[in-house]
Design an enzyme around this catalytic site. Structure first.
Site, PDB file in Angstrom:
ATOM      1  N   GLU A  92       0.860  -1.174   0.000  1.00  0.00           N
ATOM      2  CA  GLU A  92       0.000   0.000   0.000  1.00  0.00           C
ATOM      3  C   GLU A  92       0.895   1.222   0.000  1.00  0.00           C
ATOM      4  O   GLU A  92       1.925   1.234   0.661  1.00  0.00           O
ATOM      5  CB  GLU A  92      -0.910   0.059   1.235  1.00  0.00           C
ATOM      6  CG  GLU A  92      -1.987  -0.997   1.275  1.00  0.00           C
ATOM      7  CD  GLU A  92      -1.600  -2.179   2.154  1.00  0.00           C
ATOM      8  OE1 GLU A  92      -0.538  -2.114   2.821  1.00  0.00           O
ATOM      9  OE2 GLU A  92      -2.339  -3.170   2.166  1.00  0.00           O
ATOM     10  N   TYR A 104       7.524   2.831  -7.593  1.00  0.00           N
ATOM     11  CA  TYR A 104       6.855   1.541  -7.767  1.00  0.00           C
ATOM     12  C   TYR A 104       6.446   1.310  -9.224  1.00  0.00           C
ATOM     13  O   TYR A 104       6.570   0.189  -9.722  1.00  0.00           O
ATOM     14  CB  TYR A 104       5.659   1.429  -6.829  1.00  0.00           C
ATOM     15  CG  TYR A 104       6.045   1.480  -5.368  1.00  0.00           C
ATOM     16  CD1 TYR A 104       7.088   0.701  -4.876  1.00  0.00           C
ATOM     17  CD2 TYR A 104       5.379   2.305  -4.480  1.00  0.00           C
ATOM     18  CE1 TYR A 104       7.451   0.748  -3.540  1.00  0.00           C
ATOM     19  CE2 TYR A 104       5.723   2.349  -3.135  1.00  0.00           C
ATOM     20  CZ  TYR A 104       6.765   1.574  -2.675  1.00  0.00           C
ATOM     21  OH  TYR A 104       7.123   1.619  -1.348  1.00  0.00           O
TER      22      TYR A 104
END
Length: 141
Positions: A92, A104
């Site tokens: 998350e 990411y």
């Protein structure tokens, strides 16, 4: 890296969130399947459970950002997770953390969900979390 050093880095990296304590880091490090990569300047802490890995936190000291340290720690984590049997990894990330989202995305993570008001902030409204996932089988090489 000691739990105290990890907590100090986490506190400086997440100045608008509740940082994790040294005791919390010590408890996590004692758990089965936990992987710690990087250095006291920038680290990834995650765990592998069966065929899935989770990045629990990634923290970099503010003055050490944009130097490739987080990318290196994450790459190391992905490889170690794959070698430990993980086929995929999830995490998350705060929806307002553009730098982390870019990191990411560059590591082939894709959005698979959203958790509304997941991150409580010390000042201001809670922030959504993006749930990201990627395969890791190719990272074992």
């Amino acid at each position: 890296m000691t739990p105290t050093a990890l907590a100090q880095t986490h506190r400086r990296a997440f100045d608008h969130d509740r940082p994790w304590s040294a005791l919390e880091f010590a408890d996590l490090l004692a758990q089965r399947g936990v992987i710690l990569c990087g250095s006291a300047d920038s680290f990834v802490l995650g765990r592998v459970t069966f065929d899935e890995a989770e990045v629990m936190t990634l923290a970099t000291l503010p003055e050490q950002r944009r130097m490739g340290l987080a990318r290196a720690a994450l790459t190391d984590f992905l490889g170690r997770a794959a070698r430990a049997g993980a086929a995929s990894v999830f995490l998350e990330v705060a929806a307002d953390n553009a730098a982390a989202i870019a990191l990411y995305a560059a590591q082939d993570f894709a959005s698979v969900g959203r958790r509304r008001a997941y991150y409580a902030r010390t000042c201001g409204a809670a922030v959504d979390a993006l749930v990201l996932r990627r395969a890791v089988a190719d990272a074992a090489a």
